[in-house]
Design a protein around this motif. Structure first.
Motif, PDB file in Angstrom:
ATOM      1  N   GLU A  18       0.822  -1.215   0.000  1.00 25.55           N
ATOM      2  CA  GLU A  18       0.000   0.000   0.000  1.00 25.55           C
ATOM      3  C   GLU A  18       0.853   1.260   0.000  1.00 25.55           C
ATOM      4  O   GLU A  18       0.485   2.257  -0.607  1.00 25.55           O
ATOM      5  CB  GLU A  18      -0.938   0.010   1.210  1.00 25.55           C
ATOM      6  CG  GLU A  18      -2.052  -0.993   1.080  1.00 25.55           C
ATOM      7  CD  GLU A  18      -3.038  -0.922   2.233  1.00 25.55           C
ATOM      8  OE1 GLU A  18      -3.412   0.194   2.620  1.00 25.55           O
ATOM      9  OE2 GLU A  18      -3.419  -1.985   2.718  1.00 25.55           O
ATOM     10  N   LYS A  25      -8.463  -6.087  -3.194  1.00 26.95           N
ATOM     11  CA  LYS A  25      -7.715  -4.906  -2.762  1.00 26.95           C
ATOM     12  C   LYS A  25      -6.350  -4.843  -3.447  1.00 26.95           C
ATOM     13  O   LYS A  25      -5.915  -3.775  -3.870  1.00 26.95           O
ATOM     14  CB  LYS A  25      -7.540  -4.899  -1.242  1.00 26.95           C
ATOM     15  CG  LYS A  25      -8.766  -4.450  -0.485  1.00 26.95           C
ATOM     16  CD  LYS A  25      -8.590  -4.518   1.009  1.00 26.95           C
ATOM     17  CE  LYS A  25      -7.569  -3.524   1.494  1.00 26.95           C
ATOM     18  NZ  LYS A  25      -7.433  -3.494   2.960  1.00 26.95           N
ATOM     19  N   ARG A  69      -6.792  -3.905  -7.063  1.00 23.92           N
ATOM     20  CA  ARG A  69      -7.151  -2.483  -7.155  1.00 23.92           C
ATOM     21  C   ARG A  69      -5.906  -1.598  -7.017  1.00 23.92           C
ATOM     22  O   ARG A  69      -5.797  -0.571  -7.687  1.00 23.92           O
ATOM     23  CB  ARG A  69      -8.188  -2.116  -6.091  1.00 23.92           C
ATOM     24  CG  ARG A  69      -9.575  -2.531  -6.477  1.00 23.92           C
ATOM     25  CD  ARG A  69     -10.600  -2.016  -5.489  1.00 23.92           C
ATOM     26  NE  ARG A  69     -11.935  -2.376  -5.937  1.00 23.92           N
ATOM     27  CZ  ARG A  69     -12.932  -2.625  -5.129  1.00 23.92           C
ATOM     28  NH1 ARG A  69     -12.783  -2.529  -3.811  1.00 23.92           N
ATOM     29  NH2 ARG A  69     -14.108  -2.958  -5.613  1.00 23.92           N
ATOM     30  N   ARG A  70      -4.986  -1.961  -6.130  1.00 24.47           N
ATOM     31  CA  ARG A  70      -3.742  -1.195  -5.991  1.00 24.47           C
ATOM     32  C   ARG A  70      -2.968  -1.221  -7.307  1.00 24.47           C
ATOM     33  O   ARG A  70      -2.446  -0.191  -7.750  1.00 24.47           O
ATOM     34  CB  ARG A  70      -2.878  -1.758  -4.854  1.00 24.47           C
ATOM     35  CG  ARG A  70      -3.364  -1.414  -3.477  1.00 24.47           C
ATOM     36  CD  ARG A  70      -2.322  -1.679  -2.402  1.00 24.47           C
ATOM     37  NE  ARG A  70      -1.871  -3.046  -2.304  1.00 24.47           N
ATOM     38  CZ  ARG A  70      -2.431  -3.985  -1.530  1.00 24.47           C
ATOM     39  NH1 ARG A  70      -3.487  -3.697  -0.793  1.00 24.47           N
ATOM     40  NH2 ARG A  70      -1.931  -5.199  -1.473  1.00 24.47           N
ATOM     41  N   HIS A 105      -4.221  -1.792 -10.309  1.00 29.63           N
ATOM     42  CA  HIS A 105      -4.997  -1.047 -11.305  1.00 29.63           C
ATOM     43  C   HIS A 105      -4.774   0.457 -11.131  1.00 29.63           C
ATOM     44  O   HIS A 105      -4.573   1.178 -12.115  1.00 29.63           O
ATOM     45  CB  HIS A 105      -6.484  -1.406 -11.170  1.00 29.63           C
ATOM     46  CG  HIS A 105      -7.332  -0.830 -12.243  1.00 29.63           C
ATOM     47  ND1 HIS A 105      -8.107   0.285 -12.033  1.00 29.63           N
ATOM     48  CD2 HIS A 105      -7.508  -1.198 -13.533  1.00 29.63           C
ATOM     49  CE1 HIS A 105      -8.735   0.576 -13.159  1.00 29.63           C
ATOM     50  NE2 HIS A 105      -8.387  -0.304 -14.085  1.00 29.63           N
ATOM     51  N   ARG A 106      -4.806   0.927  -9.893  1.00 28.85           N
ATOM     52  CA  ARG A 106      -4.566   2.355  -9.630  1.00 28.85           C
ATOM     53  C   ARG A 106      -3.161   2.765 -10.078  1.00 28.85           C
ATOM     54  O   ARG A 106      -2.967   3.856 -10.626  1.00 28.85           O
ATOM     55  CB  ARG A 106      -4.756   2.679  -8.149  1.00 28.85           C
ATOM     56  CG  ARG A 106      -6.179   2.947  -7.756  1.00 28.85           C
ATOM     57  CD  ARG A 106      -6.289   3.576  -6.371  1.00 28.85           C
ATOM     58  NE  ARG A 106      -5.610   2.841  -5.327  1.00 28.85           N
ATOM     59  CZ  ARG A 106      -6.166   1.868  -4.602  1.00 28.85           C
ATOM     60  NH1 ARG A 106      -7.413   1.508  -4.820  1.00 28.85           N
ATOM     61  NH2 ARG A 106      -5.480   1.252  -3.662  1.00 28.85           N
ATOM     62  N   LEU A 107      -2.186   1.903  -9.865  1.00 25.78           N
ATOM     63  CA  LEU A 107      -0.815   2.205 -10.282  1.00 25.78           C
ATOM     64  C   LEU A 107      -0.755   2.380 -11.799  1.00 25.78           C
ATOM     65  O   LEU A 107      -0.241   3.384 -12.295  1.00 25.78           O
ATOM     66  CB  LEU A 107       0.142   1.091  -9.844  1.00 25.78           C
ATOM     67  CG  LEU A 107       1.565   1.210 -10.379  1.00 25.78           C
ATOM     68  CD1 LEU A 107       2.270   2.405  -9.753  1.00 25.78           C
ATOM     69  CD2 LEU A 107       2.336  -0.074 -10.130  1.00 25.78           C
ATOM     70  N   MET A 154      -3.170   2.997 -13.908  1.00 25.38           N
ATOM     71  CA  MET A 154      -3.973   4.143 -14.327  1.00 25.38           C
ATOM     72  C   MET A 154      -3.267   5.470 -14.002  1.00 25.38           C
ATOM     73  O   MET A 154      -3.314   6.410 -14.798  1.00 25.38           O
ATOM     74  CB  MET A 154      -5.357   4.103 -13.682  1.00 25.38           C
ATOM     75  CG  MET A 154      -6.217   2.935 -14.136  1.00 25.38           C
ATOM     76  SD  MET A 154      -6.541   2.930 -15.897  1.00 25.38           S
ATOM     77  CE  MET A 154      -7.680   4.284 -15.996  1.00 25.38           C
ATOM     78  N   SER A 155      -2.611   5.553 -12.858  1.00 27.01           N
ATOM     79  CA  SER A 155      -1.887   6.763 -12.473  1.00 27.01           C
ATOM     80  C   SER A 155      -0.737   7.035 -13.430  1.00 27.01           C
ATOM     81  O   SER A 155      -0.529   8.180 -13.856  1.00 27.01           O
ATOM     82  CB  SER A 155      -1.332   6.639 -11.051  1.00 27.01           C
ATOM     83  OG  SER A 155      -2.368   6.487 -10.134  1.00 27.01           O
ATOM     84  N   SER A 166      -3.716  -2.013 -17.714  1.00 27.09           N
ATOM     85  CA  SER A 166      -4.708  -1.995 -16.639  1.00 27.09           C
ATOM     86  C   SER A 166      -5.960  -2.810 -16.970  1.00 27.09           C
ATOM     87  O   SER A 166      -6.698  -3.203 -16.073  1.00 27.09           O
ATOM     88  CB  SER A 166      -5.102  -0.560 -16.299  1.00 27.09           C
ATOM     89  OG  SER A 166      -5.924  -0.013 -17.301  1.00 27.09           O
ATOM     90  N   HIS A 194      -8.291  -4.965 -14.382  1.00 29.19           N
ATOM     91  CA  HIS A 194      -9.682  -4.570 -14.150  1.00 29.19           C
ATOM     92  C   HIS A 194     -10.615  -5.766 -14.358  1.00 29.19           C
ATOM     93  O   HIS A 194     -11.559  -5.968 -13.580  1.00 29.19           O
ATOM     94  CB  HIS A 194     -10.053  -3.417 -15.080  1.00 29.19           C
ATOM     95  CG  HIS A 194     -11.429  -2.900 -14.881  1.00 29.19           C
ATOM     96  ND1 HIS A 194     -11.802  -2.175 -13.767  1.00 29.19           N
ATOM     97  CD2 HIS A 194     -12.554  -3.016 -15.633  1.00 29.19           C
ATOM     98  CE1 HIS A 194     -13.077  -1.860 -13.846  1.00 29.19           C
ATOM     99  NE2 HIS A 194     -13.556  -2.360 -14.970  1.00 29.19           N
TER     100      HIS A 194
END
Length: 188
Positions: free
Chosen positions: A55, A113, A116-117, A119-121, A123-124, A170, A174
């Motif tokens: 995280e 979870k 999702r971490r 995926h966020r990476l 996407m960022s 990603s 997803h």
């Protein structure tokens, strides 16, 4: 004897499988850095490897506590050799296969979870590449004749393409999140 392999992975599950295949051949990962893996000879299948995106960075309070918990559970962290290790969020764990099966995620929610971490990476990073790429392309409009425009245009287009690649990375993550959520609903 030490063996160095240079290999780049986008999918952590494929990387994890490859590390376990290498362990089955008698090669234990001892250190890694970006796209560089160092192995030492060991017993065939001596270790089981798992990869996780934390995280926060390795030095973050939650991560330090979590890494200590893993160590107490008999799990080693393979050391990252070079680079900004303090800010790195990816870790490779290993445990002796003789201690039994080794999984990090015991339930569907923790898997979701983790995905999702990731995926966020992706996407960022994609968003950052798009922003910088479009800014470079936009600078071309301000300097419509000159070498700076050509460089900005080429760099901007390359960054936009790179952003699209991270966006594509990603998509499977997803899809895994959606599948896990669907499976969870079926079980409830």
């Amino acid at each position: 004897m030490s063996h160095t392999v240079r290999k780049l992975f986008i999918d952590f599950e494929k990387e994890e499988q490859w590390l376990n295949d290498m362990a089955a051949k008698g090669l234990a990962l001892t250190e890694y850095s970006w796209a560089r893996y160092v192995f030492e000879e060991s017993g065939k299948g001596e270790y089981i490897y798992r990869i996780e995106l934390l995280e926060d960075g390795i030095k973050g309070a939650k991560s330090v506590e979590y890494l200590q918990f893993m160590e107490e559970a008999g799990v080693e962290r393979v050391i990252m050799n070079k680079g900004p290790a303090a800010h790195n969020k990816w870790v490779i764990f290993r445990r002796k296969a003789s201690e039994g099966p080794f999984t990090i995620y015991s339930d569907t929610d923790s898997k979701i979870k983790h995905y999702r971490r990731i995926h966020r990476l992706w996407m960022s990073v994609a968003l950052m590449e798009f922003i910088i790429g479009f800014m470079n392309v936009g600078l071309v409009a301000l300097d419509y004749i000159g070498i700076v425009s050509n460089i900005n245009l080429v760099m901007g287009l390359l960054l936009i393409i790179l952003g699209a690649a991270f966006l594509l990375f990603s998509v499977p993550v997803h899809q895994k999140i959606k599948k896990l959520q669907s499976d969870k609903l079926i079980r409830e």
